[in-house]
Design a protein around this motif. Structure first.
Motif, mmCIF file in Angstrom:
data_model
loop_
_atom_site.group_PDB
_atom_site.id
_atom_site.type_symbol
_atom_site.label_atom_id
_atom_site.label_comp_id
_atom_site.label_asym_id
_atom_site.label_seq_id
_atom_site.Cartn_x
_atom_site.Cartn_y
_atom_site.Cartn_z
ATOM 1 N N TRP A 47 0.837 -1.212 0.000
ATOM 2 C CA TRP A 47 0.000 0.000 0.000
ATOM 3 C C TRP A 47 0.866 1.254 0.000
ATOM 4 C CZ3 TRP A 47 -0.122 3.569 4.060
ATOM 5 C CH2 TRP A 47 -1.065 4.594 3.913
ATOM 6 N N LEU A 48 1.932 1.228 0.800
ATOM 7 C CA LEU A 48 2.818 2.384 0.881
ATOM 8 C C LEU A 48 3.490 2.657 -0.458
ATOM 9 C CD1 LEU A 48 4.355 4.521 2.495
ATOM 10 C CD2 LEU A 48 5.942 2.737 3.224
ATOM 11 N N LEU A 49 3.913 1.604 -1.139
ATOM 12 C CA LEU A 49 4.565 1.780 -2.435
ATOM 13 C C LEU A 49 3.607 2.391 -3.450
ATOM 14 C CD1 LEU A 49 7.140 1.284 -4.064
ATOM 15 C CD2 LEU A 49 6.281 -0.994 -4.604
ATOM 16 N N ARG A 50 2.378 1.898 -3.498
ATOM 17 C CA ARG A 50 1.398 2.445 -4.437
ATOM 18 C C ARG A 50 1.053 3.891 -4.084
ATOM 19 N NH1 ARG A 50 -1.053 -0.836 -7.961
ATOM 20 N NH2 ARG A 50 -2.776 0.632 -8.129
ATOM 21 N N ARG A 51 0.940 4.188 -2.800
ATOM 22 C CA ARG A 51 0.627 5.545 -2.379
ATOM 23 C C ARG A 51 1.762 6.501 -2.767
ATOM 24 N NH1 ARG A 51 1.739 8.474 2.328
ATOM 25 N NH2 ARG A 51 0.125 9.961 2.942
ATOM 26 N N THR A 52 2.990 6.058 -2.572
ATOM 27 C CA THR A 52 4.140 6.892 -2.923
ATOM 28 C C THR A 52 4.181 7.161 -4.423
ATOM 29 O OG1 THR A 52 5.398 5.972 -1.067
ATOM 30 C CG2 THR A 52 6.658 7.076 -2.798
ATOM 31 N N ARG A 53 3.939 6.150 -5.217
ATOM 32 C CA ARG A 53 3.984 6.320 -6.676
ATOM 33 C C ARG A 53 2.863 7.225 -7.157
ATOM 34 N NH1 ARG A 53 8.281 6.463 -8.562
ATOM 35 N NH2 ARG A 53 7.342 6.268 -10.620
#
Length: 361
Positions: A348-354
């Protein structure tokens, strides 16, 4: 309205800062309360249950504040089994949480964690080698000692190989850490291939992460490293805030970026290697806790660094309690449980960052 009254709205930007300070205080109070609640509950929960009232009475009796001593078996369960495990969970969790906050500050990346510079896999190489080769030159301390030295040495190797022209770039450190992690993983696989069946089982158990073998001597082995690291880390909070502006602006503001980076990498190595040496590989604590606190209270490191230590202690103590009770009478490996909970958060964090950076590359 007079001219003198018109500048009043300029005070509005103070509101977010006050809100963040209030949030930071509330989070600190909440985590401290959770810790005070979890400790007696964790001490009383297990195959041999002890009422919370008896736990508190035993503690009061031991520290000379009244209370009453319990029977011999209950006292032994509490003080020789439960409390060493609880204290070790607090030290390991605080070390990993603080190390994660420092790593994210040094690299300027919310996806960084202690394993980025190879300390976790480096420590695993030393531990797996000692098990596979049957090393016993320090008795029961052989495995923790080799894991600690190997983890610390790996970080120093990554830093030395990344340094060029008297400076170290963040991108080079990350890439070198990836390369050294790959090599360390290959060494771990080689030692597992050379080990016998009994050693493979022991290696597997250590790699999964656990606090089941906690003792007071292990607590005392981790305590000096954790105390030094946790005491030094907050001293760099203000400089980490300046570093968030970039290397060049931080230098113009008087920060010796290279010296600070070296010092903090050594602090991260000290905290992580000490924790991993006694608990095995426990992932995602150093990633999840600092980022959650950053989202809640902002990026200021004066709260983030000590807050991550407190949050890491709470999270790991809670996770260890869950590992002991969810599948009772069996015990889930602690590293497996934190990975099961941390992996979805990382995704989730990776998708939010991108998404914030404009979508996938």
């Amino acid at each position: 309205m007079t001219v003198l009254e018109r500048p009043a709205p300029a005070a509005a930007p103070e509101a977010p800062a006050r809100t963040r300070r209030t949030t930071a205080w509330l989070l600190t109070a909440g985590m401290a309360a959770a810790l005070l609640l979890l400790v007696p509950v964790a001490a009383g929960t297990g195959a041999y249950p002890v009422p919370v009232g008896d736990v508190l009475s035993s503690v009061q009796h031991r520290i000379g504040l009244g209370g009453a001593g319990l029977d011999r078996v209950t006292e032994s369960v509490l003080w020789n089994v439960r409390f060493p495990r609880i204290v070790l969970a607090l030290l390991v969790g605080a070390s990993l949480g603080c190390a994660g906050a420092l790593m994210q500050g040094v690299f300027g990346n919310p996806l960084a964690e202690p394993s980025t510079i190879g300390v976790s896999l480096g420590a695993a190489v030393g531990a797996v080698a000692s098990i596979s080769l049957g090393l016993t030159f320090l008795g029961t301390w052989t495995l923790p000692a080799t894991a600690f030295v190997s983890g610390l040495g790996t970080v120093l190797l990554v830093y030395a190989m990344s340094r060029s022209g008297g400076r170290t770039e963040v991108v080079t450190l990350i890439l070198m850490g990836i390369a050294v992690n790959a090599f360390a993983g290959a060494l771990v696989g080689l030692f597992i291939f050379l080990a016998d069946t009994a050693a493979v089982n022991q290696i597997t158990f250590w790699q999964l992460g656990s606090l089941a073998q906690a003792t007071w001597p292990k607590v005392m082995a981790v305590l000096p490293c954790a105390a030094v690291g946790l005491a030094v880390a907050p001293l760099y909070a203000r400089r980490l805030d300046l570093l968030a502006l970039g290397d060049r602006p931080a230098r113009h503001l008087g920060v010796d970026v290279e010296r600070m980076r070296v010092a903090l990498i050594l602090v991260v190595a000290l905290l992580t290697a000490a924790a991993v040496s006694v608990s095995g590989v426990i992932g995602f604590v150093g990633l999840v806790v600092p980022h959650l606190l950053r989202m809640a209270a902002g990026p200021g490191h004066r709260f983030l660094v000590p807050g991550s230590a407190l949050g890491g202690a709470v999270v790991l103590l809670g996770a260890d309690l869950a590992a002991r009770t969810v599948a009772a009478p069996a015990e889930l490996p602690l590293g497996v449980l934190t990975a099961l909970l941390g992996s979805p958060f990382f995704f989730w964090l990776l998708r939010r960052t991108r998404r914030r950076q404009g979508g996938w590359a």
